[in-house]
Motif scaffolding. Structure first.
Motif, short mmCIF file in Angstrom:
data_model
loop_
_atom_site.label_atom_id
_atom_site.label_comp_id
_atom_site.label_asym_id
_atom_site.label_seq_id
_atom_site.Cartn_x
_atom_site.Cartn_y
_atom_site.Cartn_z
N VAL A 156 -105.45 -0.84 26.87
CA VAL A 156 -105.55 -2.29 26.68
C VAL A 156 -104.32 -2.82 25.96
CG1 VAL A 156 -106.83 -4.13 25.52
CG2 VAL A 156 -108.07 -2.35 26.75
N ALA A 157 -103.89 -2.10 24.90
CA ALA A 157 -102.71 -2.54 24.15
C ALA A 157 -101.46 -2.54 25.03
CB ALA A 157 -102.51 -1.65 22.93
N ALA A 158 -101.33 -1.52 25.87
CA ALA A 158 -100.17 -1.44 26.75
C ALA A 158 -100.19 -2.55 27.79
CB ALA A 158 -100.12 -0.07 27.43
N VAL A 159 -101.36 -2.82 28.36
CA VAL A 159 -101.48 -3.85 29.39
C VAL A 159 -101.21 -5.24 28.81
CG1 VAL A 159 -103.12 -5.01 30.91
CG2 VAL A 159 -103.00 -2.52 30.90
N ALA A 167 -102.59 -3.94 17.99
CA ALA A 167 -103.41 -2.98 18.72
C ALA A 167 -104.44 -2.33 17.79
CB ALA A 167 -102.52 -1.91 19.34
N VAL A 168 -104.02 -1.98 16.58
CA VAL A 168 -104.94 -1.38 15.61
C VAL A 168 -106.00 -2.39 15.18
CG1 VAL A 168 -105.11 -0.44 13.27
CG2 VAL A 168 -103.27 0.31 14.79
N GLU A 169 -105.59 -3.64 14.94
CA GLU A 169 -106.54 -4.68 14.54
C GLU A 169 -107.57 -4.93 15.64
OE1 GLU A 169 -106.49 -9.28 12.80
OE2 GLU A 169 -104.65 -8.32 13.51
N TYR A 170 -107.10 -4.96 16.89
CA TYR A 170 -108.00 -5.14 18.03
C TYR A 170 -109.02 -4.00 18.10
CZ TYR A 170 -109.44 -5.00 22.92
OH TYR A 170 -110.17 -4.93 24.07
N ALA A 171 -108.54 -2.75 17.96
CA ALA A 171 -109.44 -1.60 18.04
C ALA A 171 -110.47 -1.63 16.93
CB ALA A 171 -108.63 -0.30 18.00
N GLU A 237 -100.20 -14.19 20.28
CA GLU A 237 -100.73 -14.68 19.02
C GLU A 237 -101.67 -13.64 18.43
OE1 GLU A 237 -102.42 -18.56 19.45
OE2 GLU A 237 -100.91 -19.15 20.91
N PRO A 238 -102.07 -13.78 17.16
CA PRO A 238 -102.93 -12.77 16.53
C PRO A 238 -104.17 -12.51 17.35
CG PRO A 238 -102.09 -14.31 14.89
CD PRO A 238 -101.65 -14.83 16.23
N VAL A 239 -104.50 -11.23 17.47
CA VAL A 239 -105.54 -10.81 18.40
C VAL A 239 -106.89 -11.41 18.04
CG1 VAL A 239 -105.94 -8.70 17.06
CG2 VAL A 239 -106.67 -8.81 19.43
N MET A 240 -107.23 -11.51 16.76
CA MET A 240 -108.53 -12.00 16.39
C MET A 240 -108.68 -13.50 16.65
SD MET A 240 -110.19 -9.45 15.63
CE MET A 240 -111.64 -10.28 15.02
#
Length: 254
Positions: A156-159, A167-171, A237-240
């Motif tokens: 997902v982070a790569a796509v 990527a870490v925050e998203y996970a 933009e920020p993932v959250m």
């Protein structure tokens, strides 16, 4: 209802797989050829199966959830994300290979046999069911958190092109709800798989179930409409704030 379907599909596969010649001729030949490929090239066949079903699951989700505003090929290129589709294919194929290897280890493991024997002795659990419980617990509570979801979040982070911090925050934000959803779907599926399905067909059976699960994951990995409307810049933009995953299943899901 989903458990009823899973168990019955597993029972059907367990009956059909050893005797494909009882099927209608074209289907019987296809099943027989696939079964021969599983014997001759087990890991490659399982990996290719998982790849094909992952690509198909993501494609179905994209087609169902993103309707083009125009009917021409340019519009179709805008709403079908080929990069994401290839990412899901790579994810599914890679984990299919890993899963095939893990199933082979579990099916031949003396530790699994010993644990099943202990369950039979202490709790009167039938031997095959005991072994299935041990294998299911190993896959779902060890392999899934340690291998499956790290690989999924990496894809997902790569796509999406996330930097490492996002990527870490998203996970971190998504691991708990997705893990709970995964267990609610795959615990009964894996258990019925190990109880009912012949060893060589187990990855295929799970891959068929994973087709539905891939639709759920693919839907979950889609940016919400607001982010899509803003284009690629909004995804940075920020993932959250922008790319929070919608965790409802897709329409017509489980």
């Amino acid at each position: 209802m989903s458990l009823f379907i899973i168990v019955n599909v597993g029972a059907t596969l367990s009956l059909l797989a050893p005797s494909p010649l009882e099927l209608p001729a074209p289907l019987g030949a296809a099943v027989s050829g696939y079964g021969a490929a599983l014997v001759a090239h087990p890991l490659a066949t399982k990996g290719a199966t998982a790849l094909a079903l992952s690509v198909s699951g993501d494609a179905v989700t994209q087609v169902a959830s993103r309707e083009p505003e125009r009917g021409d090929s340019e519009a179709r290129g805008e709403w079908f994300d080929a990069r994401r589709n290839l990412g899901f294919g790579a994810f599914g194929g890679a984990y299919g290979l890993v899963q095939g290897a893990l199933f082979d280890v579990l099916n031949e493991s003396p530790a699994v046999a010993a644990a099943a024997a202990a369950l039979q002795q202490e709790a009167a659990v039938p031997d095959r069911l005991g072994a299935a419980l041990v294998k299911t617990a190993t896959m779902q509570f060890v392999a899934v958190p340690a291998l499956y979801f790290p690989l999924f979040f990496a894809v997902v982070a790569a796509v999406r092109g996330y930097p490492p911090s996002e990527a870490v925050e998203y996970a971190r934000a998504q691991i708990r709800p997705l893990l709970l959803r995964c267990w609610s779907f795959f615990l009964p599926l894996q258990l019925s798989n190990f109880v009912l399905v012949p060893d060589e067909w187990q990855v295929t059976y799970v891959s068929l179930g994973s087709f539905v699960w891939t639709c759920i994951l693919s839907y979950a990995s889609s940016p919400p409409p607001a982010a899509t409307a803003r284009g690629a810049a909004a995804e940075c933009e920020p993932v959250m704030e922008v790319c929070e995953v919608p965790l409802e299943p897709p329409p017509g899901g489980l």
